[in-house]
Design an enzyme around this catalytic site. Sequence first.
Site, PDB file in Angstrom:
ATOM      1  N   ASP A   1       1.544  -4.490   4.628  1.00 17.91           N
ATOM      2  CA  ASP A   1       2.121  -3.957   5.862  1.00 17.91           C
ATOM      3  C   ASP A   1       3.639  -3.961   5.884  1.00 17.91           C
ATOM      4  O   ASP A   1       4.262  -3.051   6.423  1.00 17.91           O
ATOM      5  CB  ASP A   1       1.603  -4.742   7.081  1.00 17.91           C
ATOM      6  CG  ASP A   1       2.206  -6.138   7.168  1.00 17.91           C
ATOM      7  OD1 ASP A   1       2.008  -6.928   6.220  1.00 17.91           O
ATOM      8  OD2 ASP A   1       2.866  -6.440   8.173  1.00 17.91           O
TER       9      ASP A   1
ATOM     10  N   ASP B   1       5.487  -8.953   3.195  1.00 15.41           N
ATOM     11  CA  ASP B   1       4.616  -9.992   2.661  1.00 15.41           C
ATOM     12  C   ASP B   1       3.546  -9.366   1.776  1.00 15.41           C
ATOM     13  O   ASP B   1       3.634  -8.193   1.412  1.00 15.41           O
ATOM     14  CB  ASP B   1       3.994 -10.804   3.806  1.00 15.41           C
ATOM     15  CG  ASP B   1       3.328  -9.903   4.851  1.00 15.41           C
ATOM     16  OD1 ASP B   1       2.916  -8.781   4.485  1.00 15.41           O
ATOM     17  OD2 ASP B   1       3.222 -10.313   6.017  1.00 15.41           O
TER      18      ASP B   1
ATOM     19  N   TYR C   1      -0.524  -9.682  14.401  1.00 18.60           N
ATOM     20  CA  TYR C   1      -0.937  -8.390  14.962  1.00 18.60           C
ATOM     21  C   TYR C   1      -2.033  -8.585  15.992  1.00 18.60           C
ATOM     22  O   TYR C   1      -3.111  -8.020  15.894  1.00 18.60           O
ATOM     23  CB  TYR C   1      -1.383  -7.440  13.847  1.00 18.60           C
ATOM     24  CG  TYR C   1      -0.236  -7.002  12.962  1.00 18.60           C
ATOM     25  CD1 TYR C   1       0.706  -6.082  13.411  1.00 18.60           C
ATOM     26  CD2 TYR C   1      -0.076  -7.534  11.691  1.00 18.60           C
ATOM     27  CE1 TYR C   1       1.771  -5.693  12.615  1.00 18.60           C
ATOM     28  CE2 TYR C   1       0.982  -7.151  10.883  1.00 18.60           C
ATOM     29  CZ  TYR C   1       1.902  -6.237  11.344  1.00 18.60           C
ATOM     30  OH  TYR C   1       2.958  -5.854  10.556  1.00 18.60           O
TER      31      TYR C   1
ATOM     32  N   GLU D   1      13.406  -6.761   7.770  1.00 19.72           N
ATOM     33  CA  GLU D   1      12.106  -6.497   7.160  1.00 19.72           C
ATOM     34  C   GLU D   1      11.674  -5.050   7.393  1.00 19.72           C
ATOM     35  O   GLU D   1      11.716  -4.555   8.517  1.00 19.72           O
ATOM     36  CB  GLU D   1      11.038  -7.437   7.739  1.00 19.72           C
ATOM     37  CG  GLU D   1       9.703  -7.332   7.010  1.00 19.72           C
ATOM     38  CD  GLU D   1       8.715  -8.408   7.456  1.00 19.72           C
ATOM     39  OE1 GLU D   1       7.751  -8.663   6.711  1.00 19.72           O
ATOM     40  OE2 GLU D   1       8.903  -8.985   8.546  1.00 19.72           O
TER      41      GLU D   1
END
Length: 510
Positions: free
Chosen positions: A96, A99, A247, A487
């Site tokens: 995603d 990571d 999430y 990120e």
Amino acid sequence: MSLTISSSRLIATFMVLLLLLSSGFSSPSSSTLRSIHQRYHLDNHNYKDALTKSILFFEGQRSGKLPPNQRMTWRSNSGLSDGSALNVDLVGGYYDAGDNMKFGFPMAFTTTMLSWSLIEFGDLMNSELPNAEDAVRWGTDFLLKATSHPDTIYVQVGDPNMDHACWERPEDMDTPRSVFKVDNNNPGSDIAGEVAAALAAASIVFRKCDPSYSNLLLQRAITVFTFADKYRGPYSAGLKPEVCPFYCSYSGYQDELLWGAAWLHKATSNPTYLSYVQANGRNLGADEFDNMFSWDNKHVGARILLSKEFLIQNVKALEEYKEHADSFICSVIPGAPFSSSQYTPGGLLFKMSGSNMQYVTSTSFLLLTYAKYLTSARTVVYCGGSVVTPARLRSIAKNQVDYLLGDNPLKMSYMVGYGSKYPHRIHHRGSSLPSVAAHPTKIQCHDGFSMFNSQSPNPNDLTGAVVGGPDQNDQFPDERSDYQRSEPATYINAPLVGALAYLARPFGQV
């Protein structure tokens, strides 16, 4: 991934308002914002180059066995035994963000938005269209695997807490590849509704170029939506330790049911789904006010999508969705009577302190898409006494994308590899560590933190990656540890693909 949403929409909205008020800035007037953008305007942007790179980014996020035509060559195969914990094949899909997790909820939304980008603007992508289709297919191939068992969706691969405790390349990861699922005993209407939307939208993408694959996607979408509607409940209720706070379904599952039905209506033209929207829309929050569109909250997207049926096909039953879509548009127009959006001093739409650029790209896409619908219908939006034309929507979207590409106080592009100044220390494991080709020896779980804590630039450019972006004062430290701003994420890029395709169009083409 970044922790970008608070525990409820109400709390989130309240906290954002507090932040903005305490920061001393408010929604600027339309003329003020134009002046700001003119002040920071650089030379004309190469939108075609940005489009190419925004699509290339997805190759850097691939999990599984990489194909021979892989262009992000510093990446290698990874996650080749994913799914084995439950004796299923879950190899493939996308990581995603920075990571090595495969979170199904944002992956499905990413796939939906990539598909919508192609549906609306694919005819403007030219040579990039096959690459964009490949990006969609990489997502849908995984979603087909994740939905291969009846009344079951495999929604996540990896233990997020164990994964986040390590800083290692995806090719080296040795953390548990735990598999989590929803089923009739532990429902997940939110993620199931989003998966249905993704598969339905993608079926439209492949309808002409690969009809058999398109039909497979559509039939699976129908099955998955039936499951979503029949067994209702948020997936984070049964999987809270595994998916929260990463999430969680903060907005509930109602928006995804409406969103999924809207896409199935578009993909099938089956009156069943229009009837579903009419019968259930209000109970599913169709008339609630929202001014954010993201992986968690799909209400605004559903309204824009459904409004097309009224605007262009004159489906009277959907007229209220045009009204709700107009309300969203008015909420983001600077200086409009009902504007509730905030902008940084440099002119960037600002919604959240974490990963704010996701709201910039999703909003820009919606503005351009709605402008397309309005143009086809030869109409405008009325915000109180103000008339907002399609051209005005396109101008706002263009200014936001231009800010992202470098028209800002720092003169920095927030897309890696675009322009002369861009982030070099992004919060991304694979990018920040030497590639397998450059360093064949395994990098252990904790050994990578020496690079994480260094000030050295990442050895591998994750070309096309858009990071979370600057703070409310247009500041960006370019620090690897600052996941809120540094990120990247697939759902930041996905709607940007469509926006850039429009902006890269030949001059004079609407």
